[in-house]
Write an enzyme that holds these catalytic residues in place. Structure first.
Site, short mmCIF file in Angstrom:
data_model
loop_
_atom_site.label_atom_id
_atom_site.label_comp_id
_atom_site.label_asym_id
_atom_site.label_seq_id
_atom_site.Cartn_x
_atom_site.Cartn_y
_atom_site.Cartn_z
N TYR A 133 0.81 -1.18 0.03
CA TYR A 133 0.26 0.05 -0.23
C TYR A 133 0.75 1.20 0.03
CZ TYR A 133 -3.72 3.22 0.77
OH TYR A 133 -4.75 4.07 0.78
N GLN A 194 -10.96 0.05 0.95
CA GLN A 194 -11.21 -0.91 0.01
C GLN A 194 -10.24 -1.38 -0.78
OE1 GLN A 194 -11.87 2.54 0.18
NE2 GLN A 194 -11.23 3.75 -1.66
N ASN A 217 -3.36 6.12 5.77
CA ASN A 217 -4.10 6.86 7.23
C ASN A 217 -4.85 5.91 8.09
OD1 ASN A 217 -6.58 6.05 5.67
ND2 ASN A 217 -6.86 7.83 4.64
N SER A 240 5.21 9.65 13.29
CA SER A 240 6.55 9.58 13.38
C SER A 240 7.16 10.03 14.59
CB SER A 240 7.23 10.51 12.12
OG SER A 240 6.63 10.02 10.81
N GLN A 262 11.05 15.39 11.71
CA GLN A 262 10.06 14.54 12.05
C GLN A 262 8.72 15.25 12.39
OE1 GLN A 262 10.40 11.05 11.51
NE2 GLN A 262 11.90 12.25 10.79
N HIS A 265 6.29 15.84 9.44
CA HIS A 265 5.14 14.88 8.81
C HIS A 265 3.71 15.26 9.26
CE1 HIS A 265 7.59 11.84 7.25
NE2 HIS A 265 8.81 11.85 8.11
N GLU A 330 11.11 5.51 17.39
CA GLU A 330 11.25 4.98 16.22
C GLU A 330 12.59 5.14 15.68
OE1 GLU A 330 8.91 5.75 11.94
OE2 GLU A 330 8.83 7.03 13.54
N HIS A 331 13.00 6.53 15.73
CA HIS A 331 14.38 7.07 15.22
C HIS A 331 14.97 7.53 16.48
CE1 HIS A 331 11.64 7.74 11.84
NE2 HIS A 331 12.47 7.09 11.21
N ASP A 364 15.90 8.01 5.92
CA ASP A 364 14.50 8.01 5.50
C ASP A 364 14.74 7.57 4.01
OD1 ASP A 364 13.03 8.31 7.44
OD2 ASP A 364 12.87 10.59 7.36
N GLU A 418 -0.41 -36.43 28.62
CA GLU A 418 -1.52 -35.49 28.32
C GLU A 418 -2.89 -36.09 28.15
OE1 GLU A 418 0.12 -33.31 25.14
OE2 GLU A 418 1.66 -31.99 26.49
N HIS A 423 -1.81 -39.94 19.93
CA HIS A 423 -0.58 -39.38 19.79
C HIS A 423 0.40 -40.61 20.34
CE1 HIS A 423 -2.42 -35.54 19.35
NE2 HIS A 423 -1.23 -35.03 19.02
#
Length: 434
Positions: A133, A194, A217, A240, A262, A265, A330-331, A364, A418, A423
């Site tokens: 995506y 979708q 999003n 971010s 950052q 963003h 994250e960074h 990046d 068990e 088994h």
């Protein structure tokens, strides 16, 4: 001067303040979840017909048929040849660096034989088909195409399917060119929940995939969460983040711009500076005030810095590392004299940028390591996207006659303990026949 919080570990309620600053609820509200669930149901029930209707409704253009949703590979190649030479060169260099790094991550099959001839091992195979995506709309992210597609191709994924929304029917040439050089096999001009549903369940036109990767999003993130189990997903990404640890000897303008990188963003992005030099924190605050008006995305960065940014004073480097491990960013920029001496003490971070000259922005786009990273403190248990996300592991077991006889004894005891006697008998039959 923008308002940015100033905290200190010596504050009586520092931990409460820090946790409040870090708090982020990535779970969508009931309205979003209801909308996404309805879209997924409709795609599953009506396939291409629903996909065409949602494209008209959300992207404001009407394909004549479902076949018009697919972007031919010739269209991707055409974009590659029509973008400026400087952009082609930049994409090519970034792609090569990302590929070289990814090639070092490839998992290999292995096996060994025990003394009695029993073989044990692990077989590594790529996914058959993966979906990528790519966000669309006002912003274009060719770098995300490279970061998601190249590891998949290095892993040996049989077919890589890209989806990208095209508001008002407009295509971004740089994104299409990136798809060309990254080796995307099929591309579709669809987006939103979708597109995620189409990738997960398939339609007459869009093939179903085994895993969906790539940012989007809140509707895309909610849809990825909803289809997980039908397909794999990379992660549910939050805003971010950047955390900078600095000893006070780096140019304060550099650090301010790293925080901006950052903060620009979106308004929910997080930028934090940690230092034991209080005067340096003041200098960076002054740099922020002076440089902020020069940003093209000033309005966004200003909100992010005010709402989720902070300058944190700690006692020393040891305490800075403790704070960083709690934040699990994250960074993480380690802007100190000797980062290699302490980097192994950083247990939780998506990516660590070491030294004064290593701006997060390099990662990046073109340093090589992947920029798809865990956010919202999930670096405590998650890793960057990589080749291993597009490979599966199967265990290999081939018992010899002698091995089966010996293993059956242990298996029988445990199985009967068990209460699973079938088994036990299954193992015993092999043991008796050895």
């Amino acid at each position: 001067m923008t308002d940015i919080k100033r905290l200190a570990t010596t504050d009586a309620d520092f931990q409460r303040q820090l946790d409040a600053l870090l708090a982020w609820d990535s779970v969508s509200d009931d309205r979003v979840q209801t909308t996404v669930a309805a879209i997924i149901r409709d795609i599953r029930a009506r396939g291409d017909a629903a996909l065409l209707e949602f494209t008209t409704r959300f992207d404001r253009w009407t394909p004549a048929t479902a076949a018009d949703l697919e972007l031919p590979r010739a269209r991707l190649e055409q974009a590659w040849h029509t973008i400026p030479a400087a952009q082609r060169d930049a994409l090519a260099l970034a792609a090569e660096r990302i590929r070289r790094y990814a090639e070092r991550q490839t998992l290999e099959s292995w096996s060994y034989r025990e003394a009695d001839g029993t073989l044990l091992g692990q077989q590594v195979t790529p996914l058959d088909r993966a979906g990528l995506y790519v966000p669309g709309g006002k912003a274009a992210y060719p770098s995300s195409v490279l970061m998601n597609a190249i590891p998949a191709k290095v892993a040996g994924v049989g077919e890589l399917v890209m989806v990208v929304p095209t508001p008002d029917g407009e295509l971004n040439a740089l994104v299409l060119a990136a798809a060309h050089i990254a080796g995307v096999d099929r591309a579709f001009a669809i987006g939103g929940a979708q597109a995620v549903a189409a990738l997960a369940y398939g339609t007459a036109t869009v093939p179903p995939v085994d895993k969906i990767v790539g940012p989007g999003n809140i509707y895309v993130a909610t849809a990825k969460r909803a289809v997980y189990g039908q397909v794999g997903i990379d992660m549910i990404a939050g805003p971010s983040e950047i955390l900078v640890i600095c000893d006070g000897a780096t140019d304060p303008d550099w650090i301010a711009m790293d925080l901006f990188s950052q903060a620009e963003h979106d308004e929910d992005a997080q930028a934090i500076l940690v230092s034991w030099d209080g005067d340096f924190l003041t200098q960076v605050a002054a740099s922020i005030a002076r440089l902020l008006p020069t940003l093209e995305r000033r309005a966004i960065a200003e909100v992010a810095l005010r709402e989720r940014g902070a300058l944190i004073q700690v006692r020393d480097l040891d305490e800075a590392l403790t704070v960083a491990n709690h934040i699990a960013p994250e960074h993480l920029e380690l802007s100190i004299a000797d980062p290699e001496a302490v980097v192994t003490r950083l247990r939780h971070a998506g990516a660590i940028f070491m030294g004064r000259y290593t701006a997060e922005a390099l990662g990046d786009y073109c340093a090589g390591p992947n920029h798809v990273l865990p956010t919202s403190r999930t670096a405590r248990f998650s890793s960057p996207l990589g080749v291993y996300d597009f490979q599966k592991r199967s265990s290999l077991i081939m018992a010899s006659s002698a091995g089966a006889a010996e293993l059956a004894k242990t298996a029988s005891v445990l199985a009967r303990g068990e209460g699973l006697t079938a088994h036990a008998r299954s193992a015993e039959y092999r043991g008796a026949g050895a």
